[in-house]
Design a protein around this motif. Structure first.
Motif, short mmCIF file in Angstrom:
data_model
loop_
_atom_site.label_atom_id
_atom_site.label_comp_id
_atom_site.label_asym_id
_atom_site.label_seq_id
_atom_site.Cartn_x
_atom_site.Cartn_y
_atom_site.Cartn_z
N ALA A 92 -51.91 20.79 -7.93
CA ALA A 92 -51.82 19.82 -9.01
C ALA A 92 -53.23 19.54 -9.54
CB ALA A 92 -51.19 18.53 -8.52
N PRO A 93 -53.40 19.37 -10.86
CA PRO A 93 -54.73 19.08 -11.40
C PRO A 93 -55.17 17.67 -11.04
CG PRO A 93 -53.08 18.95 -13.12
CD PRO A 93 -52.38 19.46 -11.88
N GLU A 94 -56.47 17.48 -11.02
CA GLU A 94 -57.02 16.16 -10.73
C GLU A 94 -56.69 15.22 -11.89
OE1 GLU A 94 -58.92 14.83 -8.17
OE2 GLU A 94 -58.28 16.60 -7.08
N PRO A 95 -56.31 13.98 -11.60
CA PRO A 95 -56.00 13.05 -12.69
C PRO A 95 -57.25 12.70 -13.48
CG PRO A 95 -55.97 11.93 -10.59
CD PRO A 95 -56.13 13.39 -10.30
N LYS A 96 -57.12 12.58 -14.80
CA LYS A 96 -58.24 12.24 -15.66
C LYS A 96 -58.01 10.86 -16.26
CE LYS A 96 -58.96 17.01 -16.94
NZ LYS A 96 -58.86 17.99 -18.02
N ALA A 97 -59.07 10.09 -16.35
CA ALA A 97 -58.97 8.78 -16.97
C ALA A 97 -58.98 9.00 -18.48
CB ALA A 97 -60.14 7.90 -16.56
N LYS A 98 -57.89 8.65 -19.14
CA LYS A 98 -57.75 8.90 -20.56
C LYS A 98 -56.96 7.78 -21.19
CE LYS A 98 -56.08 12.33 -23.79
NZ LYS A 98 -55.30 13.54 -23.97
N ARG A 99 -57.36 7.40 -22.38
CA ARG A 99 -56.62 6.38 -23.10
C ARG A 99 -55.30 6.95 -23.56
NH1 ARG A 99 -58.28 5.05 -28.64
NH2 ARG A 99 -56.17 4.61 -29.24
N MET A 100 -54.24 6.19 -23.40
CA MET A 100 -52.93 6.69 -23.78
C MET A 100 -52.81 6.73 -25.29
SD MET A 100 -49.18 5.41 -22.65
CE MET A 100 -49.47 5.92 -20.98
N GLY A 101 -52.42 7.85 -25.82
CA GLY A 101 -52.27 8.02 -27.26
C GLY A 101 -50.81 8.05 -27.65
N ARG A 102 -50.57 8.51 -28.84
CA ARG A 102 -49.21 8.61 -29.36
C ARG A 102 -48.53 9.80 -28.70
NH1 ARG A 102 -46.39 6.92 -34.01
NH2 ARG A 102 -45.07 8.53 -34.90
N SER A 103 -47.24 9.67 -28.40
CA SER A 103 -46.53 10.75 -27.71
C SER A 103 -46.40 11.96 -28.62
CB SER A 103 -45.15 10.28 -27.27
OG SER A 103 -44.38 9.95 -28.40
N LEU A 104 -46.44 13.14 -28.01
CA LEU A 104 -46.45 14.38 -28.78
C LEU A 104 -45.14 14.63 -29.51
CD1 LEU A 104 -48.29 16.73 -26.28
CD2 LEU A 104 -49.17 15.70 -28.36
N TRP A 105 -44.02 14.19 -28.96
CA TRP A 105 -42.75 14.48 -29.61
C TRP A 105 -42.60 13.70 -30.91
CZ3 TRP A 105 -39.22 10.62 -30.47
CH2 TRP A 105 -39.37 9.44 -29.74
N LYS A 106 -43.33 12.59 -31.06
CA LYS A 106 -43.27 11.83 -32.30
C LYS A 106 -44.10 12.49 -33.40
CE LYS A 106 -42.77 7.23 -30.33
NZ LYS A 106 -43.40 5.92 -30.23
N GLY A 107 -45.15 13.18 -33.04
CA GLY A 107 -46.04 13.76 -34.04
C GLY A 107 -47.00 12.71 -34.59
N ILE A 108 -47.82 13.12 -35.56
CA ILE A 108 -48.77 12.17 -36.13
C ILE A 108 -48.08 11.32 -37.17
CG2 ILE A 108 -50.77 13.63 -35.69
CD1 ILE A 108 -50.69 14.48 -38.57
#
Length: 161
Positions: free
Chosen positions: A61-77
């Motif tokens: 499993a990849p190491e977890p990265k601290a990242k701000r949660m953005g908009r979900s990909l299924w919604k699109g921009i």
């Protein structure tokens, strides 16, 4: 009595020092599946958080990265409805007033000039390739910058003399 204290066998969680040394050499071979029983013994001696991290690392499993949660990909921009209607016709978009600061800038908007509302007036902004993917509101600041001036000249304190 002194001799018994001198030769007291040191243990950790019920394992002797020799067993711990044997298990620590097995931890080097942790990724291989040859010594699964000794790895399980080694993991049982570690604290809960360390056990979980080692178990996840062994599964790839990849190491977890601290990242701000953005908009979900299924919604699109997000692009406002009126912008999505005129995105193909650049002549309609040029010098257009835009109130939707939350809309994303699409590649179709490149090389056009728009006016973005900042809450008081409209700020003119030229859309370049670097701005694609950002929001319109990022380029129209809503607060004025306060300029702190230093006093360079000689000031006269007091009144008439």
């Amino acid at each position: 009595m002194i001799n018994l204290l001198k030769f007291k066998i040191k243990t950790r969680r019920g394992k002797t020092l020799e067993t711990l040394f044997r298990l620590s050499s097995a931890s080097i071979l942790f990724s291989s599946s040859l010594c699964t029983s000794s790895v399980a013994d080694y993991l049982s001696l570690r604290p809960r958080r360390r056990r979980r991290r080692l178990r996840r690392r062994s599964q790839g499993a990849p190491e977890p990265k601290a990242k701000r949660m953005g908009r979900s990909l299924w919604k699109g921009i997000f692009v406002d409805a009126f912008l999505s209607k005129i995105k193909d016709r650049k002549d309609l978009l040029s010098n257009k007033k835009i109130w939707s600061r939350r809309s994303s800038i699409l590649p179709e908007f490149v090389n056009t000039t728009v006016r973005i509302y900042n809450g008081k007036n409209f700020v003119r902004s030229k859309i370049t390739e670097d701005k694609v993917g950002h929001k319109f509101g990022e380029f129209a600041l809503t607060r004025k910058r306060k300029i702190h001036r230093t006093n360079t000249g000689s000031s006269k304190k007091g009144g008439k003399k």
